[in-house]
Design a protein around this motif. Sequence first.
Motif, mmCIF file in Angstrom:
data_model
loop_
_atom_site.group_PDB
_atom_site.id
_atom_site.type_symbol
_atom_site.label_atom_id
_atom_site.label_comp_id
_atom_site.label_asym_id
_atom_site.label_seq_id
_atom_site.Cartn_x
_atom_site.Cartn_y
_atom_site.Cartn_z
ATOM 1 N N UNK A 148 0.868 -1.181 0.000
ATOM 2 C CA UNK A 148 0.000 0.000 0.000
ATOM 3 C C UNK A 148 0.901 1.227 0.000
ATOM 4 N N UNK A 149 0.576 2.263 -0.790
ATOM 5 C CA UNK A 149 1.394 3.476 -0.745
ATOM 6 C C UNK A 149 1.351 4.129 0.637
ATOM 7 N N UNK A 150 2.430 4.786 0.995
ATOM 8 C CA UNK A 150 2.455 5.553 2.246
ATOM 9 C C UNK A 150 1.305 6.555 2.250
ATOM 10 N N UNK A 151 0.616 6.636 3.377
ATOM 11 C CA UNK A 151 -0.572 7.486 3.558
ATOM 12 C C UNK A 151 -1.737 7.060 2.680
ATOM 13 N N UNK A 152 -1.646 5.864 2.118
ATOM 14 C CA UNK A 152 -2.721 5.359 1.272
ATOM 15 C C UNK A 152 -3.657 4.441 2.027
ATOM 16 N N UNK A 153 -4.520 3.768 1.286
ATOM 17 C CA UNK A 153 -5.520 2.881 1.867
ATOM 18 C C UNK A 153 -5.556 1.578 1.074
ATOM 19 N N UNK A 154 -5.697 0.469 1.795
ATOM 20 C CA UNK A 154 -5.864 -0.830 1.174
ATOM 21 C C UNK A 154 -6.962 -1.606 1.854
ATOM 22 N N UNK A 155 -7.332 -2.722 1.254
ATOM 23 C CA UNK A 155 -8.439 -3.520 1.783
ATOM 24 C C UNK A 155 -8.037 -4.985 1.834
ATOM 25 N N UNK A 156 -8.331 -5.636 2.965
ATOM 26 C CA UNK A 156 -8.227 -7.080 3.115
ATOM 27 C C UNK A 156 -9.640 -7.640 3.172
ATOM 28 N N UNK A 157 -9.840 -8.798 2.554
ATOM 29 C CA UNK A 157 -11.158 -9.439 2.541
ATOM 30 C C UNK A 157 -11.070 -10.862 3.067
ATOM 31 N N UNK A 158 -10.919 -11.037 4.411
ATOM 32 C CA UNK A 158 -10.818 -12.381 4.976
ATOM 33 C C UNK A 158 -11.935 -13.283 4.486
ATOM 34 N N UNK B 108 -15.264 -10.858 4.839
ATOM 35 C CA UNK B 108 -15.264 -9.671 5.692
ATOM 36 C C UNK B 108 -14.455 -8.579 5.008
ATOM 37 N N UNK B 109 -14.447 -7.395 5.607
ATOM 38 C CA UNK B 109 -13.675 -6.285 5.054
ATOM 39 C C UNK B 109 -12.876 -5.618 6.170
ATOM 40 N N UNK B 110 -11.559 -5.501 5.937
ATOM 41 C CA UNK B 110 -10.683 -4.774 6.841
ATOM 42 C C UNK B 110 -10.039 -3.656 6.040
ATOM 43 N N UNK B 111 -10.280 -2.424 6.453
ATOM 44 C CA UNK B 111 -9.677 -1.269 5.789
ATOM 45 C C UNK B 111 -8.349 -0.947 6.464
ATOM 46 N N UNK B 112 -7.298 -0.850 5.645
ATOM 47 C CA UNK B 112 -5.942 -0.679 6.168
ATOM 48 C C UNK B 112 -5.426 0.714 5.816
ATOM 49 N N UNK B 113 -5.037 1.455 6.829
ATOM 50 C CA UNK B 113 -4.328 2.727 6.662
ATOM 51 C C UNK B 113 -2.967 2.565 7.329
ATOM 52 N N UNK B 114 -1.930 2.292 6.561
ATOM 53 C CA UNK B 114 -0.659 1.879 7.184
ATOM 54 C C UNK B 114 0.197 3.016 7.706
ATOM 55 N N UNK B 115 -0.193 4.259 7.496
ATOM 56 C CA UNK B 115 0.623 5.373 7.962
ATOM 57 C C UNK B 115 1.481 5.939 6.845
ATOM 58 N N UNK B 116 2.299 6.895 7.190
ATOM 59 C CA UNK B 116 3.036 7.669 6.190
ATOM 60 C C UNK B 116 4.487 7.261 6.030
ATOM 61 N N UNK B 117 4.957 6.283 6.808
ATOM 62 C CA UNK B 117 6.370 5.903 6.775
ATOM 63 C C UNK B 117 6.567 4.632 5.971
ATOM 64 N N UNK B 118 7.488 4.654 5.009
ATOM 65 C CA UNK B 118 7.803 3.444 4.270
ATOM 66 C C UNK B 118 8.391 2.416 5.235
ATOM 67 N N UNK B 119 7.773 1.230 5.263
ATOM 68 C CA UNK B 119 8.191 0.243 6.258
ATOM 69 C C UNK B 119 7.547 -1.095 5.953
ATOM 70 N N UNK B 120 7.885 -2.093 6.793
ATOM 71 C CA UNK B 120 7.224 -3.390 6.791
ATOM 72 C C UNK B 120 6.381 -3.463 8.064
ATOM 73 N N UNK B 121 5.070 -3.579 7.912
ATOM 74 C CA UNK B 121 4.158 -3.525 9.051
ATOM 75 C C UNK B 121 3.494 -4.876 9.261
ATOM 76 N N UNK B 122 3.782 -5.507 10.394
ATOM 77 C CA UNK B 122 3.143 -6.785 10.727
ATOM 78 C C UNK B 122 1.823 -6.515 11.438
ATOM 79 N N UNK B 123 0.847 -7.359 11.152
ATOM 80 C CA UNK B 123 -0.450 -7.197 11.811
ATOM 81 C C UNK B 123 -1.026 -8.562 12.152
ATOM 82 N N UNK B 124 -1.963 -8.574 13.104
ATOM 83 C CA UNK B 124 -2.628 -9.801 13.542
ATOM 84 C C UNK B 124 -4.124 -9.559 13.647
ATOM 85 N N UNK B 125 -4.885 -10.515 13.124
ATOM 86 C CA UNK B 125 -6.348 -10.459 13.154
ATOM 87 C C UNK B 125 -6.861 -11.644 13.960
#
Length: 928
Positions: free
Chosen positions: A733-743, A785-802
């Motif tokens: 996802x681009x920095x400051x952008x938005x993405x979607x996960x669909x479990x 389902x739908x999870x909206x992701x806003x990862x922030x503005x810093x280029x990085x690798x972001x781990x997440x848990x659902x």
Amino acid sequence: MKHLRHVNIILFLTFVLPGCGGGGSSNSGSGLSSSSISSSSSSVSSSSSSSSSSSSSSSASSSSSSSAGSSAATVTVTPEETTHAYAQNLVVSVTVQGVSSTPTGSVALSSGSFTTAAANLNNGSANFYIQPGALAQGADTLTATYTPDSSSSSQYSTATGTTAITITTPGKTNITVNIDTLANRHQISPYIYGINTANKNNISGMKPALVRWGGNQTSVYNWKLFTYNAGADWFFEDFGLSNTNGNSNDSVALTQYTMSQGSHMLTTMPMLNWVAAEGENSTNKHWSYSIAALGAQCSHDPYNADAGNGQKPDCKTPITTNAMTSAYYPLVDHPSDCTTGNCLFRSEWTAALSNAFGGTACNVPYTSITSCHFYDLDNEPEIWDGSHRDVHPVHPGYTELSDSFVKGATNLKLWDANAVRFGPVTCCWNFLWTAGPTGDDKNAHAGVDFIPWWLNQVNWLDQINGTRTLDVFDVHSYFGDNIDTNGFSNPQLRTEVNKYVRTYWDPTYANAGYDQDWITTTQPKRNVTFLIPRLKALVNAIYPGTPLSFSEWESFFNEWEFATALSDADAYGVMGREGLSFSTRWGGPDATDSTTNQPHPNYYSFQLYTNYDGAGNSFGSLSVSDQSNISSDVFVSYAALDASGTKLTIMVLNKDAGNDANVTFNLSGFNATSYSTYTVASTDPAHIITSSSTSWSATQRFAANSITLLVVNGNQLTQPASEWYLNPDDLMIPASGTGVLNPKIMSGTSNVTLSSAVFDAFEGAPACNGTLTLTNPVITPTTPATITVNPGSTQSFCHYTVTGNDGTSTQTQSGWIVVGQRAATFAKSGGDNQTANAGTTLPQALSVTLSNVPSGLSLAGASVLFTTSAGTVSNGITSGSKVIAITNSSGVASVTLTLPSTPGPVTITAKDQFAMGGTAVTFNQVAN
């Protein structure tokens, strides 16, 4: 590049092959071991090694009584280190020096009850490869005994040299492993357990799920004559493929055999338009650069003085006066395309392969793929001008590479409706990001890296043509090439090999490479390879539904080293845990080295995953969470359940040659009752050692330098009512952008309610500051389902848990968000809200403007996809419901719209490519 290492194999084989992989096999891909092999070796419990570098040495020499006129030679014994771990391989170099000439004859090495076979001296030296466990623990002396041959016996007498060595006793390291069967449950693709080979013995012995017919040779392989041109690997000569010692030279026959063994084939369909003519067994053998016809050249085949390397004597200017097809027959799509004699036809070849593939189903987890008709579209086409410069002298650029793939893949589907097409089959880290006539076509494409551009272009061409061509995103992962091991001793190489697989998954591992930092303009954290999550995230963002494949990869160390077996076993574990869909390791490997007679322990470590008991049983198919409290450089384990959920398999890799691992297993969600072990140990590398079943013990000891599969019987304490996955787990996802996960639910009929989704610290990566919102928290069997992701503005690798609950069990699933560079600004700049008569062309072009592009990118040459709901759009060259327009130096791209013949509103969308942010804008027009 791997294919440049072929000089090593020529050192010790008189005529073995010119192509990568050697031995006349069809696997002439881009890889060989990085080390050459001494022609002197001992083949019982020691053998030659490629490296004579050492971290320490000591020596002494003595001579026996001399006959008249003879003198004692000086014998020097140099082990790679004088204090050495009992469970580690040891290389010992012996040199014999004389007074006035280099002694000839043989040497043998001994220590206590250990004695090697005699090895012939090569220029006064020999290397000995000593298997772990062969030397007694404690302080000892290595003695080398020189025996002169008839050429030296009149000048030199028998002599010995010694050196002190200490073999250390393994210590013990306490380790805790936590396994949770309700965390990170996901299917392991069986097709990650693959090999590149044409050897039937390897196929029947190793039981790979996937076998690849690929490599440099297959780009120009003649499927009827069973010949190939060695290209730049060996003086552009035609050769016949070996059909002895278990090898098959027939791609169709090997496909039939592979399928008959329960394995599956990934074959290569060339996109170049030439295949080799007759090989070396023919009186009409050919080569591309005849010195007699074209003049003196930089070098020539030492066995064929007329076969040049295609470069003038200055060794940099290419020979250009040749038509460059003298060693080839044309390869065309259909008989109607043949304008000369001796053509071969892709359509005919594909029909034969389709029959050989048969009708077996291959269900690739988390994809819609069900066919087993797997095709690579050529091999490393981005370097055709190197490996096959006689028939493709110009460096291929972005457009040729995308267009040739789409054309070839489209035709394959016409000839074989079940074709599963792999591309772009690129080599190495740097070629993911660069391509083009000048070595880098980025300047003509707005600075966009090659692979993001290629994926985007193929996706858009597929939309324009109304059919999918890319089924599997396939690359060669020779990213060990990024590890600069120049000057390393063998002990240092073993340490580096233990770290190598971290390039596949570790978000913090910046290996000591030379290709990462400068080569990419669009990737975040470009000094950290993070290969599998990075590439999955990229393809999931650009061409969703496309699985990831590594059709060539390998370690960078000797096949007979136990460190390589550990590295391979580590790689298979990571590939299953990280969700790779296909992999075929370069080479068999063979069970035994053909030159040293040493066993290849990675042959047996592979079997631990595919056929550990000789009855076809394999590592589990459902990966579950496995975490330990120690560095993966010295210890790692992987866990998986079988399909029934009553068997837990745990692959334990103790990479520490100096310490046994005392491991305590904490099992969560699984009640263990009994277990058996299957072990490949450095001290017994040619066997799988099996234990009988015994009651489960939570604490076990694993020998230093060993690979052990635990097969644990028991039952899950809670059986989930539904299995679900994140769909996708990794996303860019681009920095400051938005993405979607669909479990989505994978199996089961119960709804899953998601209760939380959070960014967290994991594997050394800190938690990101973005947000995950449960926009729709309920997964049903038919609705994700739908999870909206806003990862922030810093280029990085972001781990997440659902976290989710299905009414029976609570599971957690995890993944990675790769945060890329920010999006460019993309806006409408002309032609919106026009009205005109139906069937006419709007007076004003529809234009968009790209601006504020991220660093490293430029305004000119960016692609924009225009799509109209009715009528046709035109970019001035092509027209249709979808067209691609290119931005000018001001960042402007435009199209004209011809309204439909029926009155009504018309909507046109314009979307920039993913590397620029993937933003879309909408134009609204009216046809009167």
